[in-house]
Design a protein around this motif. Structure first.
Motif, short mmCIF file in Angstrom:
data_model
loop_
_atom_site.label_atom_id
_atom_site.label_comp_id
_atom_site.label_asym_id
_atom_site.label_seq_id
_atom_site.Cartn_x
_atom_site.Cartn_y
_atom_site.Cartn_z
N SER A 192 -2.27 -2.47 8.72
CA SER A 192 -2.15 -1.03 8.89
C SER A 192 -3.56 -0.44 8.89
N ASN A 229 4.92 1.43 13.85
CA ASN A 229 5.01 2.05 12.52
C ASN A 229 3.92 3.13 12.32
N GLU A 289 2.28 6.52 11.37
CA GLU A 289 2.52 7.55 10.36
C GLU A 289 1.54 8.70 10.58
N SER A 290 2.08 9.91 10.69
CA SER A 290 1.25 11.10 10.89
C SER A 290 1.68 12.17 9.89
N SER A 296 3.31 15.37 8.32
CA SER A 296 4.50 16.14 8.73
C SER A 296 4.15 17.58 9.06
N THR A 331 -2.16 6.84 10.97
CA THR A 331 -2.28 5.39 10.80
C THR A 331 -1.20 4.67 11.59
N GLY A 332 -1.40 3.38 11.83
CA GLY A 332 -0.41 2.58 12.52
C GLY A 332 -0.65 1.11 12.25
#
Length: 254
Positions: free
Chosen positions: A15, A48, A50-51, A53, A64-65
């Motif tokens: 990640s 996967n 993620e940012s 909200s 991230t990813g």
């Protein structure tokens, strides 16, 4: 919407930080959606993701990813679509970043080896004998994998090799354990084949005169680059019970 690239670099499964987004509006962004749209290399994916909200006015947050690649990928262009919304207003931007992803090669994984009892590698198609401790060939630490002949038939076992993408010539290094008997050295050979088991007898040059310690064979770019290859260890002489200690091997550009 501000954007700052992080030029992520990592191993497949890591990640990593991809980029940062900044809210340049004077009000809070209520919703942010980030999608990996495409990549310049088909072996690379980013999953996967993620940012944040939401994002307050003037705030900056990281996106991230998880990197996923089937072969080593260097500085590949990855395109992301970012949609930010606030009430009835929304903005959509597309941005590209450069990503480097490295494959972690685990020869002990059943997808990466095959013998007469276990392993799911494609080659050899007709295995016999066994590989004891296949994971040990991953490092040059003196701990060996052992190809063991069943007696009465010739050993034929193999490992899948990582796909190589670099330009230029290559070499295959094979380190044989000092505990291997002279009889086994005379009766085993190592060679490279593709997923179809071609060419028959392996890519030239074959390692058919093995010695304890380091053994090296040289290959051209055309023989190696972008090909899924396997190294086969085969007992070609005696059908007796002989053990070949395989300390380490690596196919690499030179």
């Amino acid at each position: 919407m501000g954007f700052s690239e992080k030029s992520p670099n990592g191993e497949s499964g890591d990640s990593v930080g991809l980029f940062s987004v900044t809210n340049r509006f004077d009000k809070t962004i209520d919703s942010i959606s980030v999608t990996h749209a495409s990549t310049g290399n088909g072996d690379l994916d980013v999953v996967n993701i993620e940012s944040p909200s939401s994002l307050g006015a003037g705030d900056t947050e990281a996106v991230t990813g998880e990197l996923s690649c089937d072969s080593d990928v260097s500085d590949a262009d990855a395109v992301f679509e970012i949609i930010a919304s606030s009430g009835s207003l929304s903005v959509e931007i597309t941005r590209s970043i450069q990503v480097t992803c490295e494959v972690v090669y685990d020869p002990g994984d059943e997808t990466n080896y095959r013998d007469g009892q276990s392993g799911d590698a494609v080659q050899p198609e007709d295995p016999s004998g066994t590989i004891e401790n296949p994971e040990n060939v991953a490092s040059r630490d003196g701990n060996s994998s052992t190809a063991i002949s069943p007696g009465g038939e010739q050993t034929r076992v193999g490992f899948r090799l990582p796909v190589q993408s670099a330009s230029g010539d290559y070499e295959f290094e094979l380190v044989i354990g000092e505990g291997t008997s002279g009889g086994a050295l005379n009766n085993y050979e190592a060679y490279l084949v593709d997923e179809e088991g071609e060419p028959e007898g392996g890519l030239p040059p074959q390692l058919d005169d093995l010695n304890p310690g380091e053994n090296i064979s040289q290959y051209t770019e055309g023989q190696i680059k972008d090909r899924q290859l396997y190294v086969i260890f085969e007992q070609t002489g005696s059908r007796g019970e002989q053990e070949l200690e395989i300390d380490y091997f690596e196919l690499r550009p030179v």
